[in-house]
Design a protein around this motif. Structure first.
Motif, PDB file in Angstrom:
ATOM      1  N   ALA A  34     -22.183  21.326  23.043  1.00  0.00           N
ATOM      2  CA  ALA A  34     -21.042  21.313  22.276  1.00  0.00           C
ATOM      3  C   ALA A  34     -19.576  21.101  23.232  1.00  0.00           C
ATOM      4  O   ALA A  34     -19.228  22.072  23.919  1.00  0.00           O
ATOM      5  CB  ALA A  34     -20.779  22.358  21.119  1.00  0.00           C
ATOM      6  N   VAL A  35     -18.958  20.088  23.062  1.00  0.00           N
ATOM      7  CA  VAL A  35     -17.878  19.776  23.889  1.00  0.00           C
ATOM      8  C   VAL A  35     -16.441  20.384  23.300  1.00  0.00           C
ATOM      9  O   VAL A  35     -16.072  19.599  22.379  1.00  0.00           O
ATOM     10  CB  VAL A  35     -17.752  18.133  24.452  1.00  0.00           C
ATOM     11  CG1 VAL A  35     -16.516  18.120  25.140  1.00  0.00           C
ATOM     12  CG2 VAL A  35     -18.952  17.892  25.087  1.00  0.00           C
ATOM     13  N   SER A  36     -15.978  21.334  23.721  1.00  0.00           N
ATOM     14  CA  SER A  36     -14.939  22.381  22.860  1.00  0.00           C
ATOM     15  C   SER A  36     -13.672  21.989  23.770  1.00  0.00           C
ATOM     16  O   SER A  36     -12.720  22.579  23.306  1.00  0.00           O
ATOM     17  CB  SER A  36     -15.394  23.515  22.915  1.00  0.00           C
ATOM     18  OG  SER A  36     -15.754  24.073  24.223  1.00  0.00           O
ATOM     19  N   LYS A  37     -13.559  21.054  24.561  1.00  0.00           N
ATOM     20  CA  LYS A  37     -12.072  20.683  25.161  1.00  0.00           C
ATOM     21  C   LYS A  37     -11.002  20.529  24.151  1.00  0.00           C
ATOM     22  O   LYS A  37     -11.457  19.890  23.282  1.00  0.00           O
ATOM     23  CB  LYS A  37     -12.307  19.614  26.176  1.00  0.00           C
ATOM     24  CG  LYS A  37     -12.551  18.063  25.566  1.00  0.00           C
ATOM     25  CD  LYS A  37     -12.636  17.130  26.596  1.00  0.00           C
ATOM     26  CE  LYS A  37     -13.023  15.677  25.729  1.00  0.00           C
ATOM     27  NZ  LYS A  37     -13.794  14.883  26.342  1.00  0.00           N
ATOM     28  N   THR A  38     -10.025  21.032  24.502  1.00  0.00           N
ATOM     29  CA  THR A  38      -8.670  21.180  23.447  1.00  0.00           C
ATOM     30  C   THR A  38      -9.034  21.892  22.193  1.00  0.00           C
ATOM     31  O   THR A  38      -8.031  22.096  21.489  1.00  0.00           O
ATOM     32  CB  THR A  38      -8.299  19.663  23.104  1.00  0.00           C
ATOM     33  OG1 THR A  38      -8.988  19.252  22.150  1.00  0.00           O
ATOM     34  CG2 THR A  38      -8.016  18.648  24.482  1.00  0.00           C
ATOM     35  N   GLU A  57     -16.868  22.220  28.812  1.00  0.00           N
ATOM     36  CA  GLU A  57     -15.363  22.098  29.011  1.00  0.00           C
ATOM     37  C   GLU A  57     -14.822  21.264  29.960  1.00  0.00           C
ATOM     38  O   GLU A  57     -15.643  21.173  31.147  1.00  0.00           O
ATOM     39  CB  GLU A  57     -14.741  23.562  29.244  1.00  0.00           C
ATOM     40  CG  GLU A  57     -14.725  24.366  27.900  1.00  0.00           C
ATOM     41  CD  GLU A  57     -13.498  24.030  26.815  1.00  0.00           C
ATOM     42  OE1 GLU A  57     -12.551  23.641  27.426  1.00  0.00           O
ATOM     43  OE2 GLU A  57     -13.759  24.504  25.754  1.00  0.00           O
ATOM     44  N   ASN A  58     -13.737  20.370  30.012  1.00  0.00           N
ATOM     45  CA  ASN A  58     -13.414  19.248  31.014  1.00  0.00           C
ATOM     46  C   ASN A  58     -12.268  20.102  31.792  1.00  0.00           C
ATOM     47  O   ASN A  58     -12.266  19.515  33.072  1.00  0.00           O
ATOM     48  CB  ASN A  58     -12.817  18.257  30.393  1.00  0.00           C
ATOM     49  CG  ASN A  58     -13.726  17.174  29.734  1.00  0.00           C
ATOM     50  OD1 ASN A  58     -14.586  17.737  28.682  1.00  0.00           O
ATOM     51  ND2 ASN A  58     -13.942  16.183  30.340  1.00  0.00           N
ATOM     52  N   TYR A  59     -11.422  20.905  31.146  1.00  0.00           N
ATOM     53  CA  TYR A  59     -10.289  21.238  31.912  1.00  0.00           C
ATOM     54  C   TYR A  59     -10.469  22.638  32.383  1.00  0.00           C
ATOM     55  O   TYR A  59     -10.666  23.617  31.554  1.00  0.00           O
ATOM     56  CB  TYR A  59      -9.125  21.056  31.097  1.00  0.00           C
ATOM     57  CG  TYR A  59      -8.861  19.603  30.478  1.00  0.00           C
ATOM     58  CD1 TYR A  59      -8.771  18.476  31.103  1.00  0.00           C
ATOM     59  CD2 TYR A  59      -8.919  19.773  29.054  1.00  0.00           C
ATOM     60  CE1 TYR A  59      -8.723  17.430  30.540  1.00  0.00           C
ATOM     61  CE2 TYR A  59      -9.207  18.268  28.389  1.00  0.00           C
ATOM     62  CZ  TYR A  59      -8.880  17.182  29.287  1.00  0.00           C
ATOM     63  OH  TYR A  59      -8.788  15.919  28.755  1.00  0.00           O
ATOM     64  N   THR A 163     -24.171  10.897  33.312  1.00  0.00           N
ATOM     65  CA  THR A 163     -23.302   9.558  33.401  1.00  0.00           C
ATOM     66  C   THR A 163     -22.338   9.612  32.006  1.00  0.00           C
ATOM     67  O   THR A 163     -22.605  10.385  30.970  1.00  0.00           O
ATOM     68  CB  THR A 163     -24.353   8.475  33.074  1.00  0.00           C
ATOM     69  OG1 THR A 163     -24.929   8.648  31.787  1.00  0.00           O
ATOM     70  CG2 THR A 163     -25.183   8.198  34.016  1.00  0.00           C
ATOM     71  N   ILE A 164     -21.261   8.873  32.191  1.00  0.00           N
ATOM     72  CA  ILE A 164     -20.285   8.671  31.163  1.00  0.00           C
ATOM     73  C   ILE A 164     -19.949   7.191  31.017  1.00  0.00           C
ATOM     74  O   ILE A 164     -18.882   6.497  31.604  1.00  0.00           O
ATOM     75  CB  ILE A 164     -18.926   9.245  31.274  1.00  0.00           C
ATOM     76  CG1 ILE A 164     -19.245  10.847  31.780  1.00  0.00           C
ATOM     77  CG2 ILE A 164     -18.040   9.352  30.255  1.00  0.00           C
ATOM     78  CD1 ILE A 164     -17.967  11.404  32.110  1.00  0.00           C
ATOM     79  N   PRO A 165     -20.842   6.387  30.378  1.00  0.00           N
ATOM     80  CA  PRO A 165     -20.698   4.716  30.263  1.00  0.00           C
ATOM     81  C   PRO A 165     -19.368   4.560  29.652  1.00  0.00           C
ATOM     82  O   PRO A 165     -18.732   5.157  28.862  1.00  0.00           O
ATOM     83  CB  PRO A 165     -21.841   4.239  29.684  1.00  0.00           C
ATOM     84  CG  PRO A 165     -22.816   5.475  29.630  1.00  0.00           C
ATOM     85  CD  PRO A 165     -22.013   6.662  29.817  1.00  0.00           C
ATOM     86  N   VAL A 217     -27.284  15.860  25.306  1.00  0.00           N
ATOM     87  CA  VAL A 217     -26.239  14.968  24.852  1.00  0.00           C
ATOM     88  C   VAL A 217     -25.073  15.900  24.678  1.00  0.00           C
ATOM     89  O   VAL A 217     -25.267  17.329  24.535  1.00  0.00           O
ATOM     90  CB  VAL A 217     -26.590  14.071  23.456  1.00  0.00           C
ATOM     91  CG1 VAL A 217     -27.485  13.280  23.763  1.00  0.00           C
ATOM     92  CG2 VAL A 217     -26.954  15.259  22.413  1.00  0.00           C
ATOM     93  N   ARG A 218     -23.666  15.380  25.091  1.00  0.00           N
ATOM     94  CA  ARG A 218     -22.444  16.290  25.150  1.00  0.00           C
ATOM     95  C   ARG A 218     -21.544  15.805  23.962  1.00  0.00           C
ATOM     96  O   ARG A 218     -21.130  14.660  24.109  1.00  0.00           O
ATOM     97  CB  ARG A 218     -21.882  15.947  26.455  1.00  0.00           C
ATOM     98  CG  ARG A 218     -22.621  16.309  27.744  1.00  0.00           C
ATOM     99  CD  ARG A 218     -22.042  15.708  28.811  1.00  0.00           C
ATOM    100  NE  ARG A 218     -21.393  14.324  28.926  1.00  0.00           N
ATOM    101  CZ  ARG A 218     -21.936  13.291  29.443  1.00  0.00           C
ATOM    102  NH1 ARG A 218     -23.122  13.361  29.829  1.00  0.00           N
ATOM    103  NH2 ARG A 218     -20.961  12.074  29.373  1.00  0.00           N
ATOM    104  N   VAL A 219     -21.493  16.464  23.032  1.00  0.00           N
ATOM    105  CA  VAL A 219     -20.784  15.813  21.605  1.00  0.00           C
ATOM    106  C   VAL A 219     -19.815  16.806  21.155  1.00  0.00           C
ATOM    107  O   VAL A 219     -19.992  18.094  21.296  1.00  0.00           O
ATOM    108  CB  VAL A 219     -22.026  16.021  20.593  1.00  0.00           C
ATOM    109  CG1 VAL A 219     -21.378  15.416  19.338  1.00  0.00           C
ATOM    110  CG2 VAL A 219     -23.046  15.268  20.770  1.00  0.00           C
ATOM    111  N   GLY A 220     -18.303  16.167  21.420  1.00  0.00           N
ATOM    112  CA  GLY A 220     -17.331  16.850  20.855  1.00  0.00           C
ATOM    113  C   GLY A 220     -16.977  16.374  19.415  1.00  0.00           C
ATOM    114  O   GLY A 220     -17.063  17.325  18.579  1.00  0.00           O
TER     115      GLY A 220
HETATM  116  C1  LIG Z   1     -14.861  14.425  25.895  1.00  0.00           C
HETATM  117  C2  LIG Z   1     -16.294  14.468  26.521  1.00  0.00           C
HETATM  118  C3  LIG Z   1     -17.313  14.307  25.810  1.00  0.00           C
HETATM  119  C4  LIG Z   1     -17.450  14.301  24.270  1.00  0.00           C
HETATM  120  O1  LIG Z   1     -17.097  13.217  23.915  1.00  0.00           O
HETATM  121  P1  LIG Z   1     -17.147  12.861  22.296  1.00  0.00           P
HETATM  122  O2  LIG Z   1     -17.072  11.471  22.343  1.00  0.00           O
HETATM  123  O3  LIG Z   1     -15.809  13.615  21.625  1.00  0.00           O
HETATM  124  O4  LIG Z   1     -18.511  13.284  21.592  1.00  0.00           O
HETATM  125  C5  LIG Z   1     -18.617  14.325  26.484  1.00  0.00           C
HETATM  126  N1  LIG Z   1     -18.656  14.270  28.014  1.00  0.00           N
HETATM  127  C6  LIG Z   1     -17.617  14.172  28.478  1.00  0.00           C
HETATM  128  C7  LIG Z   1     -17.540  14.346  30.051  1.00  0.00           C
HETATM  129  C8  LIG Z   1     -16.212  14.441  27.912  1.00  0.00           C
HETATM  130  O5  LIG Z   1     -15.247  14.339  28.841  1.00  0.00           O
END
Ligand SMILES: *Cc1c(COP(=O)(O)O)cnc(C)c1O
Length: 227
Positions: A34-38, A57-59, A163-165, A217-220
């Motif tokens: 669960a991507v909880s940034k911000t 978290e990203n930051y 990866t972040i395509p 999977v990384r889902v925000g």
């Molecule tokens: C923000 C972020 C996500 C989540 O993206 P969503 O489109 O909000 O699900 C996943 N991975 C990375 C590296 C991100 O920066």
């Protein structure tokens, strides 16, 4: 708020399950980060109340502050954002996982700064699979050498790649990029590296990523709403 986070989480879990079913993968083959940034700490507490234990978290400073304020919960924290050299110590001391290593120097610093009393930092290498212009990530042609070097570092455990395509509405194009990532992941395995994590897929492309073999999977947005 809490009902929407828990309802959203249920929906995301359902999407993951359906994607696994659709491609004949076991329902527990894919971990949900669960991507909880911000997002405020309370949103994370809501997700935890709904059974979510793993957060990204990203930051770095923001992440470290949340890790401290949520220390009463037993959460697993993943760093998924860019890491400047002056932030490696904070990462090494506070996170369980890092997905965003793209140079040896960062890995060496993280290993040297990982406190001895903690388990090894679990790490993935970020790969720029589609050659997106202003993005971080090691080039596919340089991945193997970086992986071999990182695997030698004493306080890191190499787990795989992230990866972040570039976002695309074209399902076939998305799948093709994910497939390239899966091929790179398989080539690491074939070279004898003990890797098990292919971190790919976000809110917009998790089905395509799972179809091509994602294990995380990384889902925000789909969990916490728009940032
Ligand atoms: C923000 C972020 C996500 C989540 O993206 P969503 O489109 O909000 O699900 C996943 N991975 C990375 C590296 C991100 O920066």
């Amino acid at each position: 708020m809490s009902t929407s986070v828990s309802a959203n989480l249920a929906q995301v879990r359902k999407r993951i399950e359906l994607a696994c079913l659709a491609t004949g993968r076991p329902l527990d083959a894919v971990k949900l980060l669960a991507v909880s940034k911000t997002m405020p700490a309370q949103a994370i507490r809501d997700a935890h109340a709904a059974g979510q234990l793993v957060f990204g978290e990203n930051y770095i400073q923001e992440g470290v502050d949340k890790i401290a304020s949520l220390a009463d919960l037993s959460l697993e924290w993943h760093c998924i954002g860019p890491i400047q050299s002056n932030k490696t110590k904070l990462v090494a001391e506070n996170f369980a996982w890092v997905h965003s290593i793209d140079r040896l120097k960062t890995a060496e610093r993280l290993s040297a700064q990982r406190p001895a009393e903690l388990p090894p930092l679990q790490v993935c290498l970020q790969v720029n699979v589609d050659g997106g212009s202003n993005k971080s990530g090691v080039a596919p042609s340089e991945l193997m050498a970086l992986a071999q070097a990182v695997a030698q570092l004493p306080h890191l455990q190499l787990r795989g790649i992230m990866t972040i395509p570039e976002p695309t509405d074209n399902e076939a194009a998305a799948r093709a990029v994910h497939r390239q990532a899966k091929d790179l992941f398989d080539s690491l395995k074939a070279s004898g590296l003990d890797v098990d994590t292919l971190s790919m897929g976000m809110t917009g492309d998790l089905e395509a990523a799972i179809a091509e073999g994602s294990t995380c999977v990384r889902v925000g947005t789909a969990i916490f709403g728009h940032r």
